[in-house]
Design an enzyme around this catalytic site. Structure first.
Site, PDB file in Angstrom:
ATOM      1  N   ALA A 267      -1.828   4.927 -10.203  1.00 20.93           N
ATOM      2  CA  ALA A 267      -0.558   4.192 -10.051  1.00 20.93           C
ATOM      3  C   ALA A 267       0.652   5.101 -10.010  1.00 20.93           C
ATOM      4  O   ALA A 267       1.786   4.611 -10.058  1.00 20.93           O
ATOM      5  CB  ALA A 267      -0.403   3.185 -11.192  1.00 20.93           C
ATOM      6  N   ALA A 268       0.445   6.414  -9.889  1.00 23.89           N
ATOM      7  CA  ALA A 268       1.584   7.335  -9.946  1.00 23.89           C
ATOM      8  C   ALA A 268       2.591   7.058  -8.838  1.00 23.89           C
ATOM      9  O   ALA A 268       3.802   7.008  -9.072  1.00 23.89           O
ATOM     10  CB  ALA A 268       1.101   8.773  -9.882  1.00 23.89           C
ATOM     11  N   GLY A 269       2.104   6.881  -7.604  1.00 26.10           N
ATOM     12  CA  GLY A 269       3.002   6.611  -6.485  1.00 26.10           C
ATOM     13  C   GLY A 269       3.717   5.285  -6.620  1.00 26.10           C
ATOM     14  O   GLY A 269       4.891   5.152  -6.235  1.00 26.10           O
ATOM     15  N   ASP A 270       3.033   4.286  -7.175  1.00 24.99           N
ATOM     16  CA  ASP A 270       3.657   2.977  -7.361  1.00 24.99           C
ATOM     17  C   ASP A 270       4.715   3.024  -8.458  1.00 24.99           C
ATOM     18  O   ASP A 270       5.791   2.420  -8.331  1.00 24.99           O
ATOM     19  CB  ASP A 270       2.588   1.937  -7.705  1.00 24.99           C
ATOM     20  CG  ASP A 270       1.577   1.757  -6.589  1.00 24.99           C
ATOM     21  OD1 ASP A 270       1.953   1.936  -5.417  1.00 24.99           O
ATOM     22  OD2 ASP A 270       0.409   1.461  -6.894  1.00 24.99           O
TER      23      ASP A 270
END
Length: 324
Positions: A267-270
């Site tokens: 979920a880093a990009g989100d």
């Protein structure tokens, strides 16, 4: 890389006095997460270390990120009438995301993602669209008023492209800022889907969008300029442990990362996109908004799972204050 990218200097803490209104149009999934020592090779069977069911989907994750960062968030999407549908909505509501515009789809399964996380924290993901594939342009037309009352609209590409295009059209007509996380990349993405205020691909997605290899600072800059020429006003290419490259009216420069011990990058990009949207809407410069996005992404990378890994505003501010 052969040379260092120019780094941005200086930043300020934005104000949260007036929470911005963020609308997220996108996917809602249940993530089936397996952890293992290494990815299986073709034809190989390996033992997983653990299994968890975790609410996810790029759209839902970004909605949670924006809510955790302090925004008033409304989600537009679809879930199925299976056992996951209620749980997915309950998970969003628990994070203070308004789900009045989430549509329950009859005789359809909810979106699913099978995620394998290996010991380095890197992952592979296979998705099933399910109800996400039933979110149609006419749904967006019916919910036009939700977009009209927003400050920022967040989009991804896990729902039909025609739906993304219609959302961009309505946001443009009503003067709303649009941020596009262009993932997953379809074949032949049309330029009209890039007519946004900010696009934030990762390196692999930037390569797919531009047909350019991204290995050197010069190639990163060339890819960013190519996306700008295709219609994006601001371009941010996220570079993992190197930070993020921003191209705006001041030119291009690297926004440094916040160091972290990587556990799971799912979920880093989100987390990055949601936090960026909030601080930009609050009046921070795009550079500072990207810096806050980097902090949110670092926190998410240090924890397992999608939505459970997303940090609160206080988490991000603490990291900002201790490492900026």
């Amino acid at each position: 890389m052969s040379q260092r990218l120019p780094e941005a200097k200086g930043s300020r803490m934005p104000s949260s006095a007036n929470p911005p209104r963020v609308v997220v149009v996108g996917s809602i999934n249940m993530d089936l997460v397996l952890t293992c020592a290494q990815f299986p090779k073709p034809g190989e069977t390996i033992a997983a270390g653990s299994f968890n069911e975790v609410p996810g989907g790029k759209g839902a994750n970004q909605a949670v990120s924006a809510a955790q960062a302090g925004a008033q968030v409304k989600m537009i999407g679809r879930v199925g009438d299976d056992g996951f549908g209620d749980r997915l909505i309950q998970g969003l509501v628990k994070h203070r995301v308004d789900c009045e515009s989430v549509i329950r789809t009859n005789q359809c399964e909810s979106g699913l993602a099978l995620i394998i996380v290996e010991k380095s924290g890197q992952n592979t993901i296979v998705t099933v669209a399910g109800a996400n594939g039933q979110l149609l342009p006419e749904d967006i037309d019916r919910l036009r008023a939700v977009i009209e009352t927003s400050d920022v609209v967040l989009l991804q590409l896990e729902v039909p492209l025609a739906t993304v295009h219609r959302t961009i059209e309505i946001a443009r007509e009503t003067g709303k800022r649009v941020i596009l996380d262009p993932a997953p990349i379809p074949d032949g993405l049309a330029d009209e889907l890039l007519q946004v205020d900010l696009i934030c691909p990762n390196e692999r997605e930037a390569e797919q969008l531009t047909g350019r290899s991204i290995e050197t600072p010069e190639q990163i800059e060339a890819a960013a300029r190519a996306l700008h020429q295709r219609g994006a006003k601001h371009v941010v290419i996220t570079l993992g442990e190197q930070g993020a490259y921003l191209l705006d009216e001041r030119g291009g420069r690297l926004i440094p990362p916040f160091p972290t011990d990587v556990v799971d990058t799912t979920a880093a990009g989100d987390a990055f996109a949601g936090a960026l949207a909030v601080w930009w809407a609050e009046g921070a410069t795009v550079e500072d908004a990207v810096r806050f996005g980097n902090a949110a992404g670092a926190i998410a990378s240090s924890r397992l799972g999608a939505q459970p890994s997303i940090g609160s505003r206080s988490d991000i501010e603490h990291l900002w204050n201790t490492q900026s």
